[in-house]
Each structure stands twice: as C-alpha cells, then as structure tokens.
Design a protein around this motif. Structure first.
Motif, PDB file in Angstrom:
ATOM      1  N   PRO A 162      12.523 -13.063 -54.603  1.00  0.00           N
ATOM      2  CA  PRO A 162      11.354 -13.701 -53.828  1.00  0.00           C
ATOM      3  C   PRO A 162      10.255 -12.782 -53.157  1.00  0.00           C
ATOM      4  O   PRO A 162      10.267 -11.813 -52.938  1.00  0.00           O
ATOM      5  N   THR A 163       9.128 -13.225 -53.303  1.00  0.00           N
ATOM      6  CA  THR A 163       7.883 -12.180 -52.923  1.00  0.00           C
ATOM      7  C   THR A 163       7.024 -13.087 -51.976  1.00  0.00           C
ATOM      8  O   THR A 163       6.705 -14.118 -51.825  1.00  0.00           O
ATOM      9  N   GLY A 164       6.515 -12.129 -51.074  1.00  0.00           N
ATOM     10  CA  GLY A 164       5.333 -12.606 -50.084  1.00  0.00           C
ATOM     11  C   GLY A 164       4.172 -11.891 -50.414  1.00  0.00           C
ATOM     12  O   GLY A 164       3.883 -10.695 -50.897  1.00  0.00           O
ATOM     13  N   TYR A 165       2.914 -12.789 -50.364  1.00  0.00           N
ATOM     14  CA  TYR A 165       1.579 -12.120 -50.517  1.00  0.00           C
ATOM     15  C   TYR A 165       0.739 -12.121 -49.400  1.00  0.00           C
ATOM     16  O   TYR A 165       0.878 -12.874 -48.446  1.00  0.00           O
ATOM     17  N   ALA A 166      -0.239 -11.064 -49.333  1.00  0.00           N
ATOM     18  CA  ALA A 166      -1.241 -11.078 -48.465  1.00  0.00           C
ATOM     19  C   ALA A 166      -2.158 -10.175 -48.918  1.00  0.00           C
ATOM     20  O   ALA A 166      -2.108  -9.575 -49.952  1.00  0.00           O
ATOM     21  N   SER A 167      -3.330 -10.113 -48.114  1.00  0.00           N
ATOM     22  CA  SER A 167      -4.575  -9.251 -48.705  1.00  0.00           C
ATOM     23  C   SER A 167      -4.067  -7.858 -48.616  1.00  0.00           C
ATOM     24  O   SER A 167      -3.350  -7.680 -47.714  1.00  0.00           O
ATOM     25  N   GLY A 168      -5.126  -6.925 -49.400  1.00  0.00           N
ATOM     26  CA  GLY A 168      -4.673  -5.517 -49.221  1.00  0.00           C
ATOM     27  C   GLY A 168      -4.518  -5.001 -47.900  1.00  0.00           C
ATOM     28  O   GLY A 168      -3.429  -4.314 -47.458  1.00  0.00           O
ATOM     29  N   PRO A 169      -5.738  -5.198 -47.153  1.00  0.00           N
ATOM     30  CA  PRO A 169      -5.794  -4.541 -45.919  1.00  0.00           C
ATOM     31  C   PRO A 169      -4.834  -5.081 -44.701  1.00  0.00           C
ATOM     32  O   PRO A 169      -4.226  -4.180 -43.990  1.00  0.00           O
ATOM     33  N   VAL A 223       4.159 -16.966 -49.242  1.00  0.00           N
ATOM     34  CA  VAL A 223       5.393 -16.911 -50.165  1.00  0.00           C
ATOM     35  C   VAL A 223       5.488 -17.636 -51.385  1.00  0.00           C
ATOM     36  O   VAL A 223       4.717 -18.680 -51.474  1.00  0.00           O
ATOM     37  N   ASP A 224       6.024 -17.121 -52.295  1.00  0.00           N
ATOM     38  CA  ASP A 224       6.063 -17.717 -53.714  1.00  0.00           C
ATOM     39  C   ASP A 224       7.116 -18.860 -53.720  1.00  0.00           C
ATOM     40  O   ASP A 224       7.731 -19.105 -52.714  1.00  0.00           O
ATOM     41  N   THR A 225       7.346 -19.694 -54.686  1.00  0.00           N
ATOM     42  CA  THR A 225       8.150 -20.784 -54.762  1.00  0.00           C
ATOM     43  C   THR A 225       9.583 -20.195 -54.667  1.00  0.00           C
ATOM     44  O   THR A 225      10.366 -20.959 -53.988  1.00  0.00           O
ATOM     45  N   ARG A 226       9.903 -18.960 -55.343  1.00  0.00           N
ATOM     46  CA  ARG A 226      11.066 -18.756 -55.368  1.00  0.00           C
ATOM     47  C   ARG A 226      11.689 -18.196 -53.775  1.00  0.00           C
ATOM     48  O   ARG A 226      12.890 -18.651 -53.497  1.00  0.00           O
ATOM     49  N   GLU A 230       4.101 -15.022 -39.715  1.00  0.00           N
ATOM     50  CA  GLU A 230       4.060 -16.556 -39.996  1.00  0.00           C
ATOM     51  C   GLU A 230       3.826 -16.784 -41.581  1.00  0.00           C
ATOM     52  O   GLU A 230       3.172 -16.109 -42.047  1.00  0.00           O
ATOM     53  N   ILE A 231       4.430 -17.905 -41.844  1.00  0.00           N
ATOM     54  CA  ILE A 231       4.061 -18.459 -43.517  1.00  0.00           C
ATOM     55  C   ILE A 231       3.080 -19.292 -43.294  1.00  0.00           C
ATOM     56  O   ILE A 231       3.062 -20.343 -42.528  1.00  0.00           O
ATOM     57  N   SER A 232       2.010 -18.784 -44.022  1.00  0.00           N
ATOM     58  CA  SER A 232       0.921 -19.673 -43.755  1.00  0.00           C
ATOM     59  C   SER A 232       0.704 -20.604 -45.095  1.00  0.00           C
ATOM     60  O   SER A 232       0.196 -21.565 -45.003  1.00  0.00           O
ATOM     61  N   GLY A 233       1.209 -20.440 -46.315  1.00  0.00           N
ATOM     62  CA  GLY A 233       1.453 -21.276 -47.387  1.00  0.00           C
ATOM     63  C   GLY A 233       2.506 -20.543 -48.534  1.00  0.00           C
ATOM     64  O   GLY A 233       3.038 -19.656 -48.371  1.00  0.00           O
ATOM     65  N   VAL A 234       2.492 -21.606 -49.510  1.00  0.00           N
ATOM     66  CA  VAL A 234       3.384 -21.284 -50.471  1.00  0.00           C
ATOM     67  C   VAL A 234       2.272 -21.200 -51.770  1.00  0.00           C
ATOM     68  O   VAL A 234       1.585 -22.226 -51.943  1.00  0.00           O
ATOM     69  N   VAL A 235       2.735 -20.199 -52.606  1.00  0.00           N
ATOM     70  CA  VAL A 235       1.775 -19.955 -53.846  1.00  0.00           C
ATOM     71  C   VAL A 235       2.782 -19.872 -54.918  1.00  0.00           C
ATOM     72  O   VAL A 235       3.908 -19.594 -55.107  1.00  0.00           O
ATOM     73  N   ARG A 236       2.013 -20.163 -56.343  1.00  0.00           N
ATOM     74  CA  ARG A 236       2.757 -19.892 -57.475  1.00  0.00           C
ATOM     75  C   ARG A 236       2.201 -18.464 -58.171  1.00  0.00           C
ATOM     76  O   ARG A 236       1.019 -18.470 -58.294  1.00  0.00           O
ATOM     77  N   SER A 237       2.970 -17.806 -58.792  1.00  0.00           N
ATOM     78  CA  SER A 237       2.664 -16.442 -59.214  1.00  0.00           C
ATOM     79  C   SER A 237       2.615 -16.381 -60.665  1.00  0.00           C
ATOM     80  O   SER A 237       3.597 -16.924 -61.111  1.00  0.00           O
ATOM     81  N   ALA A 238       1.356 -16.055 -61.202  1.00  0.00           N
ATOM     82  CA  ALA A 238       1.591 -15.921 -62.838  1.00  0.00           C
ATOM     83  C   ALA A 238       1.998 -14.723 -63.311  1.00  0.00           C
ATOM     84  O   ALA A 238       2.024 -14.519 -64.551  1.00  0.00           O
ATOM     85  N   ALA A 239       2.297 -13.675 -62.198  1.00  0.00           N
ATOM     86  CA  ALA A 239       2.464 -12.316 -62.992  1.00  0.00           C
ATOM     87  C   ALA A 239       4.160 -12.273 -63.403  1.00  0.00           C
ATOM     88  O   ALA A 239       4.866 -12.892 -62.506  1.00  0.00           O
ATOM     89  N   THR A 240       4.366 -11.578 -63.963  1.00  0.00           N
ATOM     90  CA  THR A 240       5.674 -11.326 -64.545  1.00  0.00           C
ATOM     91  C   THR A 240       6.261 -10.160 -63.788  1.00  0.00           C
ATOM     92  O   THR A 240       5.879  -9.044 -63.793  1.00  0.00           O
TER      93      THR A 240
END
Length: 850
Positions: free
Chosen positions: A190-197, A141-144, A175-185
């Motif tokens: 609040p946003t969560g990220y994972a690999s495409g598949p 998840v991002d910092t937001r 499960e939350i594996s980590g916190v990321v910072r996004s450079a995308a506008t």
C-alpha cells in the motif's frame, strides 16, 4: 551399393502410411498435442515479454534522462533547481521513496510513500477518486492502500514518524485527498503519494534519490546530460531508455521464472505423450503383423524392418510437430484480441520464431523415434510363418520376468526413499531443516514409483478391475463384455490407464497440497489477527467485568469475548493456559486441529499447541499434568494444534479447570469483532471501542485497546498459483484422453470381427455402443484409482516436508469432481469409436481377415 531390399522395405512402409493415413493420424495425435503445448509455451513467453515491454510504466516514456548521485547521496532542492535551469530541460521532477508505520494498528501495517507530480507527462499515477494533494500533510493513496486500510477521500490516517533527533516517534495525522491508480511496478505494498516538496517536509528528508528529466527534443538529451553533470557535481546521468530497459528486463525475468515453472509441468505432458504414442505404435504394428511377416518371408531382415518402422514413426512425428506448431501459432495470434474483449490488455507476439518452431518440429520427430523404438524392435522380430495366420491384436503384453523384476526394483527403491524421508521429517520449531533436499528426495521417489506402475501395470489391471467392475457386471451384457474387453488386453489397458493415472496423480496431489497449505495459511492469518480488537490492562492486571457487558451492548461490535489466562508449569517449564473458547475465534474459521477435534473440549480436557505437544510427546487421547502454585491438575488431551495458539497461549481448558489452576474471576483479555463489513464497519466499531473506554468511569487510560490488522482475505497469490498449476497439469490429462480415443479407435478396427459376431448373436447396435463407451470409461476409472492411490501418500510427504505445521487436508469434494469428470471425459472420448463399432454388420463375422 545400396541394397534393393532396404529401399523396398522402406517404400512399403511409406506406402502403408499413405494408404491408411487415418490410422497414423490417430497415432500422431498425442505428439501433435505435445508439440502444441511446447510451442504454446514459447508463444506465451513472447506475449508476456511483449506486454511487459509495451505496457511497462516504471519510468514514464516521457523521461529523457534520469539523474542520481555517484555517492548515493540525495539531490537537494538546490540541485533540482540547477537541473531545471539547465538549457534544453523542459521539466524535471524529484523522486523519493520512503514509508512509515500506520499508527493505532498492528505492527505489520505499513504505508510506503513516494513523491510524484500527479499530473503531466512525468506522472506515474492518475487520480481515480478525489483530487491529488496540494499542501502540507495531505496525501493520495493507491487502490491497494484504500482497500487495505479502509480509506476514502476526506478520511485521515496517522503516521508514526521519527523525531528530528531520531530517538523517539511522533504521531503525524495526514488527510487523504484522493485515491490514485499507479502504473509503476513496485513491491505491491500500500502506497501514498504527494508532490516532492510536500513529501520532503512531511518526512523531514533533505533531498531526492533521483530526478526524472524531460527535454525539448530527444536529440537535446545528450547535450543536456553533459550540462547537468557540470551543474550538479557528482551527478550520474543515464538515458530514460536505458533505465526503462533495465526495469523491463527485471520484470520479464520475474515472468520468466513463472514460465520456467510451467516448463516443468509441460515436460510431464510431453512424457505422457511419449507413453501414449508408444502404446498406439504398438497397437498399429500388431495390426499389421501379417504384412510385416510377408516382408520377412520375402527376405527382409529384422534390422532393416525395424529401421523402416522407425523412419515411418519419424515421419509421423515431423508431420504432427508441424501441425502442432501451426496450431499454437494461430492460437497465439488470437489470444490478444480475445483477452482485450475481457478487459485484459495483451500485446501480440512478434513474427513466427522460426528457430524455436524448427526445434519444436525436430523435437517432436525425436520424441516419435523414442516412442516407436521399442514397438518397432518387437514388431521386426515377427516370424515369417505369421503371414499364414490372422492378425493378432496384442499377443502377450506382459513381457516376462524381466519387466516384473524391473517393476519390483523400482517399487522397492521408491519405498526405501519414501521411508527415509518419513524418518527425517522435521518437528515443530525445527529451523535447520533442508526443505529443498527433502522435496527433491520425494520427487525422485515418486518418479521411481511411477516407473514401477508402468512396469507392473499389466499385472495390476485385472485385480483392480475385478474390484471396480462389480457394479458393471450387474448392468447387463454390455457391462460384462466391457469388463471382459478391458481385462482381456491387460497390457493395452495398462498403457492407457497409466497415462491417465499420471495426470490424476499430479492433479490430485497438487490439489491436496494446495488445500493443506491453504488451511495452514488461514490458520496462520487467524493467529495474526484472532479478532478485530483486543483489550487488556496496561499494567498486566485484570479488567473490569462490567466492561464486557458495556462492549457487548454496542451494536457496532459483535462476538465480544472475555477470557482469563494464568501461568502454569508443565514438565518444569513455564507456559500460559487460558479458558478461551477456540470455537469463538474468527467464528471458528481457519482454526484446525492436528489431532483430535477442537469443538469437543470438556471438563478435565485440554487443547495443546504444536510446540508443547511435540515436547511432551502427546496427541489427542493422552494425558498431561499442569502445575500451578504447587497444585498439579491432570488433564486429557482433547486436541493438538498444528502450530502456535491464539494470543500466545499454550494450553486451552474450560473455565472450571482454569479456576482449579488458580486463575482469578476477572478477565485478563477481551476481544471483539466489527459488526459491519468493510472499512466503514470497522471505523464505526473503532469509535465504539474508543467511546466505551473514554467514558467517565474508564478515562484513566489503564485499558489498552489494539486494532488488529485488517482481516486477511483469501490468498490471491495462492489461488492464482493453484489455478495455473492445475490448468498446466490438465494438459497431461488431455494427452491421456487423446490416448484413450486413439486406443479405442484402433481397437474398433482390430475387433471388427468380434463386434460382427456379437451382432450376429443378437447384441444390438446400442448395446455395442454402450460396451465400447464403458470400456473407455473403465480406462478413466482405472487411471483415477491408481493415480489417487499413488498421489495421496506423496502429497502427505510433500506437505510435511514443505511445512510441518500444515494440517494434511484432503479435498474430497474436489478429488471426487476430478474423478467423475475424468470418467465422463474418457467415456466421451470413445463416442466416435463406439458409433463405428455399433454400425458393424453381422456379416463381418464370416469375412476373411485382412
């Protein structure tokens, strides 16, 4: 043939300009500030544009091609594999944007989901804590999101996802594996990220909305694009540079909207500069009345003399414009390195924009011509006999009945428009109200009111001064002389004070509007989440009264409150009444009353929400009758709310009065707050509620516990807007202060004989210094009082037009601080002129006037 008189008159004025440059430097100071702020806005736009273009990361720089489908369909795994196998393609990643509600929370809690590789040149995110996810049902998840939902690496989150048939919802823990910072506008959600598949499997989505491609070399992108079109039927391939350009232009457009808003306030500052310049030109020309009369005596016509004075003003404006442009350019070059020292990465502006610089200089010259036009026409009509008299400082500045009639007409127009707007103010629940038209009408009325203030200013100075100067007259000779000095030149005092009033009016009304809207925003947030948790019976019944004691005994919980509700009729319509103590809602923060006081609810009294208060036509002190089971109860309105009531209730009474209305003894709703701060405190409180409800006595599931949305903090957007707007409006005050300093400097030159006479009569240099300083401070006091008197009524109209439910809140402390700071600044503006006046020798009193 060119007339020699024209050349002689113009030459004499240019010679005067060169002989006494200090006098005209003071005249051009306000114009220099105007040029500085205008060209500063141009440079600010260049810095913002350069920063957005250089730092934008919506589509990474390494992306050579962006692939989508012409039919808006998804690109499946087979299509992605075909792109990866295309000759010339080094890397390809699928992008997908979706989202899901967060389970066990309020309906407005939502987590956006985006596919990203997490590492490599095509990644939009970088881990700041924990690790990027790999495997099913794991996300970062991002910092937001981490801040909003209290998430840390290792914690879990439940997503509400649709079932494959789309007819119901399934709860999927991740499960939350980590916190990321996004450079995308993005949208700022609040946003969560994972690999495409992994993300496709989690959401059950068939494919990707786009594919980002990196090629071996930039030159290979063209050939790879053609091969991708053949390999993936229906593929639309665009260059990464083209996509980044579109994204950058969109981002710059957003920033441009803010800069355009700033331009409105800069225009106000420019208008203030013109007013100050007009006043200072009038003072300068009044000082030179003997010289102008001599020119008339030797044959110069009024027309040629006025033209020469206008040309003189234009030269002052062009020089001030050039100086302002150079000053703004130098500051703009210093902004990026200074911002870098405070951790803000800003890009330096490009080369000096010559067209904009030239337009700013020419525009300043035009402003100077506008400012000097009226004073030059008035000065050119001087009688040749005036050459035999001593210089006059001002003469009659109240320009007869014409100015008074104009002021009265403007004031009447402002009152009529304001009255019309007052009569058409919306009522609670009115959704068809045209707010833009209403605010436009308020602005027009305010403009007419300010024009009236300009026209009637000389008539208002002495009455207002007589009321404000009572304490000064008791401070000794310096105070009495300061009051006499300001009141003795009402036209000049009005010219300076009106510009100060403009700045105070705008700053004061803006602060008042923002305070009112902030109070309404806090009230709205309180309604959305009156408590961290609320519990109720799932079948609409009542709760066990022992549940309150059990929850209150848990140290993880605080402010456990139980209350009852009942259905009543008011004026034949159904409504909800409760004995909830409004002072316990969020510890009383955010809840305000529109009329009356919330904390003074007593027996036989009631608090009414805005809609029912409007429908019944009541306010604090009126009487209402509520009926339950055919039994009427008459109550006195203790207060009315600016909007809806917490938990959907319409009337709030004491427990005894609710019993009179037929409510049973058992509570229908229990609220509680987390005792600890932050995400950890909320998590402990949530576990405490769950354990209490799942105990042996309460494991039947009849009680529903809802975790309200995370308590909203201060509105950062509103704070940012408030700071930006107030800082921009302070430019107007800066121009006004420059006008005070300029007027004081010129006044000291004109009144040298007066100061010399005072010194000869025994007034010390320190007393003269205090006198001039007090005169400058009085300009600030006059402007502050007139500005607040004009600004507060219009702030009330703006608040009512913008949001009818917003409580009108006057930030008395902020306004007092603004007024005190203004008086100190205007007094400081007269420090140097006061020092010059204090050094005037007594012998000046008998010297020949120039």
């Amino acid at each position: 043939m060119r007339s020699p008189w024209r050349a002689t008159v113009l030459g004499s004025q240019m010679a005067e300009l060169l002989r006494r440059p200090g006098r005209f430097a003071a005249t051009g100071l306000s114009l220099l500030i105007a040029a500085f702020v205008v060209f500063g806005a141009v440079m600010a736009q260049q810095i913002v544009t350069a920063t957005v273009v250089d730092r934008f990361r919506g589509t990474p720089d390494a992306v050579s091609l962006v692939v989508t489908r012409n039919d808006a369909a998804d690109i499946g795994e087979a299509g992605l594999d075909a792109i990866r196998e295309t000759p010339g393609v080094t890397e390809a990643v699928g992008r997908f944007d979706g989202g899901a509600p967060v389970g066990g929370s309020a309906a407005d809690r939502y987590l956006a989901l985006a596919a990203d590789p997490g590492t490599g040149p095509l990644a939009r995110v970088r881990p700041v804590e924990g690790a990027y996810p790999s495997g099913p049902r794991r996300i970062a998840v991002d910092t937001r999101a981490a801040e909003a939902y209290g998430l840390v690496p290792g914690s879990s989150l439940t997503l509400l996802l649709p079932t494959p048939d789309g007819e119901s919802t399934r709860r999927v823990p991740v499960e939350i594996s980590g916190v990321v910072r996004s450079a995308a506008t993005g949208t700022g959600e609040p946003t969560g990220y994972a690999s495409g598949p992994d993300l496709l499997r989690l959401l059950g989505t068939p494919g990707y909305s786009r594919v980002d491609v990196r090629t071996e070399t930039p030159g290979a992108a063209t050939q790879a694009a053609e091969r991708i079109r053949r390999a993936v039927p229906g593929a639309v391939v665009r260059s990464g540079a083209e996509v980044r350009g579109e994204e950058s232009r969109a981002a710059v457009a957003d920033a441009s909207d803010t800069l355009e808003l700033a331009g409105v306030f800069l225009a106000v500052a420019v208008g203030a500069a013109v007013l100050v310049a007009t006043s200072t030109f009038r003072i300068v020309f009044a000082r030179r009345v003997r010289q102008l009369a001599l020119l008339r005596a030797v044959g110069a016509t009024s027309r040629r003399l006025a033209a020469a004075l206008v040309a003189e003003g234009a030269v002052v404006g062009l020089l001030a414009g050039a100086a302002g442009v150079l000053a703004a350019w130098g500051c703009a070059r210093l902004v990026p390195p200074v911002a870098g020292r405070f951790g803000h990465d800003l890009s330096a502006p490009a080369a000096l924009p010559l067209p904009q610089a030239a337009l700013t200089v020419l525009g300043t010259g035009l402003l100077a011509v506008l400012a000097v036009l009226a004073p030059s026409v008035a000065a050119s009509r001087v009688s040749p006999l005036q050459a035999l008299r001593t210089a006059t400082s001002e003469g009659s500045t109240v320009n007869g009945a014409g100015r008074t009639v104009l002021g009265v007409l403007c004031a009447a127009g402002a009152v009529l428009l304001a009255r019309q707007q007052y009569a058409s103010l919306p009522e609670p629940g009115d959704t068809a109200y045209d707010r833009f038209a209403a605010l436009t009408l308020v602005v027009v009325s305010g403009g007419l009111a300010f024009l009236a203030l300009i026209a009637l200013g000389p008539l208002l100075v002495r009455p207002v001064l007589s009321a404000l100067a009572v304490p000064l007259r008791r401070t000794g000779a310096a105070g009495r002389l300061a009051v006499a000095g300001v009141g003795g030149a009402p036209g000049r005092a009005a010219s300076v004070s009106v510009v100060v009033a403009l700045g105070v009016c705008l700053v004061g009304s803006t602060l008042t509007c923002l305070a009112s809207l902030d109070a309404y925003e806090r009230y709205r947030r309180t309604l959305e989440a009156p408590a961290d948790f609320h519990l109720y019976a799932g079948e609409g019944g009542t709760l066990d009264r022992t549940l309150v004691a059990d929850l209150a005994a848990r140290p993880e919980l605080a402010d456990v409150t139980a209350f009852r509700t009942a259905e009543v009729a008011d004026d034949g319509r159904s409504a909800t009444v409760t004995d909830l103590d409004l002072t316990t809602v969020r510890s009383g923060t955010g809840l305000t009353a529109r009329t009356g006081v919330l904390g003074r609810l007593g027996p036989a009294e009631v608090v009414v929400d805005a809609e029912h208060a409007h429908r019944l036509g009541v306010e604090a002190g009126d009487r209402v009758t509520l009926t339950s089971a055919g039994r009427p109860v008459r109550l006195t309105v203790a207060a009315t709310l600016p909007g809806a009531g917490p938990h959907g209730a319409n009337f709030f009474v004491t427990p005894a009065d609710l019993t009179r209305l037929g409510a049973g003894p058992a509570p229908t709703l229990i609220t509680a707050d987390a005792a600890g701060d932050g995400a950890e405190g909320r998590a402990r409180a949530h576990r405490a509620v769950t354990e209490t409800l799942t105990g042996p006595e309460r494991g039947d599931g009849r009680v529903v516990a809802e975790d309200a949305a995370t308590r909203a903090g201060p509105d950062d957007d509103l704070r940012t807007m408030a700071t930006t707007v107030v800082l921009l409006l302070c430019l107007t005050v800066l121009v006004a202060v420059a006008g005070v300093a300029t007027t004081a400097s010129l006044t000291v030159v004109e009144r040298r004989r007066e100061f010399g006479l005072l010194r000869a009569l025994g007034l010390g240099g320190a007393a003269v210094h205090r006198m001039v300083t007090l005169e400058c401070a009085l300009h600030g006091v006059l402007g502050g009082v007139l500005g607040l008197a004009l600004g507060l009524p219009y702030a009330w109209l703006v608040v009512r037009a913008a949001e009818v439910s917003a409580p009108f809140t006057v930030p008395a402390g902020q306004l007092a601080t603004v007024l005190a700071a203004l008086v100190l600044v205007t007094a400081a503006a007269g420090t140097i002129p006061a020092l010059r006046a204090s050094r005037t020798p007594p012998t000046v009193a008998v010297a020949r006037g120039d």
